[in-house]
Design a protein around this motif. Sequence first.
Motif, short mmCIF file in Angstrom:
data_model
loop_
_atom_site.label_atom_id
_atom_site.label_comp_id
_atom_site.label_asym_id
_atom_site.label_seq_id
_atom_site.Cartn_x
_atom_site.Cartn_y
_atom_site.Cartn_z
N GLY A 231 9.82 7.80 -4.00
CA GLY A 231 9.95 8.25 -2.61
C GLY A 231 8.61 8.56 -1.98
N THR A 232 7.69 9.13 -2.78
CA THR A 232 6.36 9.46 -2.25
C THR A 232 5.59 8.19 -1.90
OG1 THR A 232 6.30 11.47 -3.58
CG2 THR A 232 4.20 10.64 -2.72
N ILE A 233 5.60 7.22 -2.80
CA ILE A 233 4.88 5.96 -2.54
C ILE A 233 5.47 5.26 -1.32
CG2 ILE A 233 4.43 3.65 -3.45
CD1 ILE A 233 4.13 4.89 -6.20
N TYR A 234 6.80 5.22 -1.24
CA TYR A 234 7.43 4.58 -0.08
C TYR A 234 7.08 5.31 1.21
CZ TYR A 234 11.01 2.71 3.03
OH TYR A 234 11.65 2.12 4.09
N GLY A 235 7.10 6.65 1.15
CA GLY A 235 6.74 7.43 2.34
C GLY A 235 5.31 7.18 2.78
N LEU A 236 4.39 7.08 1.80
CA LEU A 236 2.99 6.81 2.14
C LEU A 236 2.84 5.41 2.74
CD1 LEU A 236 1.15 8.38 -0.94
CD2 LEU A 236 1.19 9.24 1.40
N LEU A 237 3.59 4.44 2.21
CA LEU A 237 3.53 3.09 2.76
C LEU A 237 3.96 3.08 4.23
CD1 LEU A 237 4.99 0.93 -0.17
CD2 LEU A 237 2.61 1.10 0.55
N VAL A 238 5.06 3.77 4.52
CA VAL A 238 5.54 3.84 5.89
C VAL A 238 4.54 4.60 6.77
CG1 VAL A 238 7.38 4.71 7.40
CG2 VAL A 238 7.95 3.69 5.20
N LEU A 239 3.98 5.68 6.24
CA LEU A 239 3.03 6.49 7.00
C LEU A 239 1.81 5.68 7.40
CD1 LEU A 239 2.29 9.36 8.03
CD2 LEU A 239 1.20 9.74 5.82
N TYR A 240 1.32 4.84 6.49
CA TYR A 240 0.10 4.08 6.76
C TYR A 240 0.38 2.83 7.59
CZ TYR A 240 -3.26 6.73 4.03
OH TYR A 240 -4.11 7.70 3.59
N SER A 241 1.47 2.13 7.30
CA SER A 241 1.71 0.85 7.98
C SER A 241 2.44 1.02 9.31
CB SER A 241 2.54 -0.07 7.07
OG SER A 241 3.86 0.42 6.91
N GLN A 242 3.22 2.10 9.47
CA GLN A 242 4.05 2.29 10.66
C GLN A 242 5.04 1.15 10.82
OE1 GLN A 242 3.84 5.16 12.65
NE2 GLN A 242 2.50 5.80 10.99
N GLN A 243 5.34 0.46 9.72
CA GLN A 243 6.28 -0.67 9.74
C GLN A 243 7.21 -0.51 8.55
OE1 GLN A 243 3.98 -4.28 9.74
NE2 GLN A 243 3.03 -3.86 11.73
N TRP A 244 8.42 -0.07 8.81
CA TRP A 244 9.32 0.20 7.70
C TRP A 244 9.72 -1.07 6.96
CZ3 TRP A 244 14.04 -2.08 7.32
CH2 TRP A 244 14.55 -2.66 8.48
N TRP A 245 9.82 -2.21 7.68
CA TRP A 245 10.24 -3.44 7.01
C TRP A 245 9.18 -3.94 6.04
CZ3 TRP A 245 7.05 -7.57 7.73
CH2 TRP A 245 6.20 -7.53 8.83
N LEU A 246 7.90 -3.85 6.45
CA LEU A 246 6.82 -4.26 5.55
C LEU A 246 6.76 -3.32 4.35
CD1 LEU A 246 4.30 -5.97 4.90
CD2 LEU A 246 2.98 -4.41 6.33
N SER A 247 6.88 -2.02 4.61
CA SER A 247 6.85 -1.05 3.52
C SER A 247 8.01 -1.26 2.56
CB SER A 247 6.90 0.37 4.09
OG SER A 247 5.83 0.58 4.99
N THR A 248 9.19 -1.53 3.11
CA THR A 248 10.36 -1.75 2.26
C THR A 248 10.18 -3.00 1.40
OG1 THR A 248 11.77 -0.70 3.92
CG2 THR A 248 12.85 -2.06 2.25
N VAL A 252 10.18 -2.66 -2.60
CA VAL A 252 11.23 -3.31 -3.40
C VAL A 252 10.62 -4.39 -4.30
CG1 VAL A 252 13.30 -4.74 -3.27
CG2 VAL A 252 13.02 -2.82 -1.71
N GLY A 253 9.73 -5.18 -3.71
CA GLY A 253 9.07 -6.20 -4.52
C GLY A 253 8.25 -5.61 -5.64
N GLY A 254 7.55 -4.50 -5.34
CA GLY A 254 6.75 -3.84 -6.37
C GLY A 254 7.61 -3.24 -7.47
N ALA A 255 8.74 -2.64 -7.10
CA ALA A 255 9.64 -2.06 -8.10
C ALA A 255 10.22 -3.14 -9.01
CB ALA A 255 10.77 -1.29 -7.40
N PHE A 256 10.60 -4.26 -8.41
CA PHE A 256 11.13 -5.37 -9.21
C PHE A 256 10.05 -5.92 -10.14
CE2 PHE A 256 11.84 -9.97 -9.75
CZ PHE A 256 13.09 -9.94 -10.35
#
Length: 665
Positions: A231-248, A252-256
Amino acid sequence: YEPDVGFSVFTDSPNVIIRYSQLAETGLIQPGSRVRYNVLFAGTPTQLDNYENWLLPQLNDDTHSWRSIEDGDSPLARALNRAERFMMLASLLGVVLAATAVAVAAQRYCQRNYDVVAIFKTLGAGKQQIRKIFVLHLLLLTGISVGVGILLGWLIQSYVINWVAEQLGASLPSASWRPYALAIATGLISAVMFTLYPLFRLISIPPLRVLHRQMVGVQAIRWLQWILSGGTIYGLLVLYSQQWWLSTALFVGGAFAAGILLLIGRLLIGAGRKAGMQAGSAWRLAMAGLQRRASANSVQMLSFSTAIMLLLLVIVMRNDLLADWQRQLPADAPNYFALNIAEEKVDDLRAMFAREDIEATDQYPLIPGRVTHHNGTELIDEVTKENREEVEQGDREEGFGRELSLTWRDTVPPNNEVVSGEWWGDNAEPQVSVEKQAAERLEIKVGDTLTFNIGGEVFTVPVTSLREADWGSLQPNFYMIFNTSTLADFPATYITSFHLDSERKDELYQLFRPFPEASLIDLDAIIEQIREVISQVSIAILFVLVLVMIAGALVLIAQVQASMEERQKELVILRTLGASGKLLSRSISYEFLMLGAISGLIATIAMDLSLLILQTQVFNMDATWHWRLWLVGPISGAVVVALLGRLACSRLIRRNTAQLIRKLI
């Protein structure tokens, strides 16, 4: 020369500039004239975004449009868009690497204090008191770390701005408060969220650990660590990119990928142990250590692989971007367009180019014409309020809004690629090939029919192929290309592009004196501006690359340090059993060598697969396999990890058994 003229050679240049107060005297604007007004805005990205969000709802889509430098498919826009995507990708990967390093360090911090907590509890300290001690300690560490990080960031940023300003010959604005606020938030979020689970285990350490060192805290809620970390990594991705679809997508790709990497790592560790049993004693000892710590080594290998993969990804993506830009603008790129060449002068022009050793592209015939119908449905140039209803009902469709430059040829143009349908070859039946982007805008498909009007002559042809054109090549490109038999009877003028060295510019007048009807358009100013932008972007990319490499190195160092305590226990046992320092030194080096090699191999596989997706889906580039890295990745991973591991363990190896035992106690 107009610095802001843009990059559309045939529509933006050349222009006639007239004083507004004298416009009425020219008589250019009459009743029925079509006039467009452009307003230019300058400001910070935030100001422009806010203004755009306020303005767009008030505009009429039929008569107004909003464009920025990122819009369009000009070479400059493509360079900036790709650079922006790379910066975004690199910054996100850097955040992930840094967060991973913080997580490893937090885990290591808590593990080193297990004995301290056990002693506190034997002395009567309660959980609440211990919790206050370590929470306060961690907050102080976090505060000091964030402060040092902010200071280092300010110093580096100041140096970078001054250095870049010297390179570009222009002053750059200082950083606003936002990056510092973002940095502080990142440090606090990472420190708190990645420390919660290790701190929970630390506080739950039983007092009996004083007697039984193998006892640890509660592990029943291990899933909590994955939820908090993910959740922290995902939150930081959204915080930096401001794009939830790119962060998601990245998360997801990284987790897989992480799951696949863990599985591959365990398999390779098992295979390595079987192979190592046939080798010398140092190798057998190293392989036994790998197998004995299979679970911890798998996680460690995942961190190594992720760090190496992301470093390779950023390095290769940077090189591919620069190489792609250089391919678009080589030293001999066409820097002149020649238009309005008479048909009877084409052979003479070719002969002149050959005689003067001037490299030119193909000569293309040009015929102005309009597309009037698509599958029998009328196309209109302008969608107004009056005909909007007809368009929505399907009685009419929106067209190109202007005449097109039509051409014909027998072969596919060098900078084009057929992506759907088939080229006509020797088929002489009337047919047309449509550029892919134009086809998507007008919803044209292979098999559709298009009706054209050329000088009052109307005819209908089928669409037999769709093409993808390289609009950044500074060579002639066309929306519509016909086979020769369809348009050969129409009178046409010709167009070509060529390269002429700057020292030969004085020869232009004499070279084109036999072609008085030809018009020349100088592209040197455009090419120079594109190269300048690419050079500036390359400097910025270099600094981003350095920062990502530093983050990756932190992950590698943190992971090596995390295994030191367990390795110290093993060294005590092996020294007690009579193992020599030379044997232990070799076994540790071999173990880290194998860890690095396997991590490098896994990282290379993941990197090439990631590049395949990024190049085709994000950067709109041709996919390429980097076969050299399949050798470089494992070797570099083995060397780097082995050196880090060897350096980290060197002090332990130099100590004798008594010193090691005293350090453990």
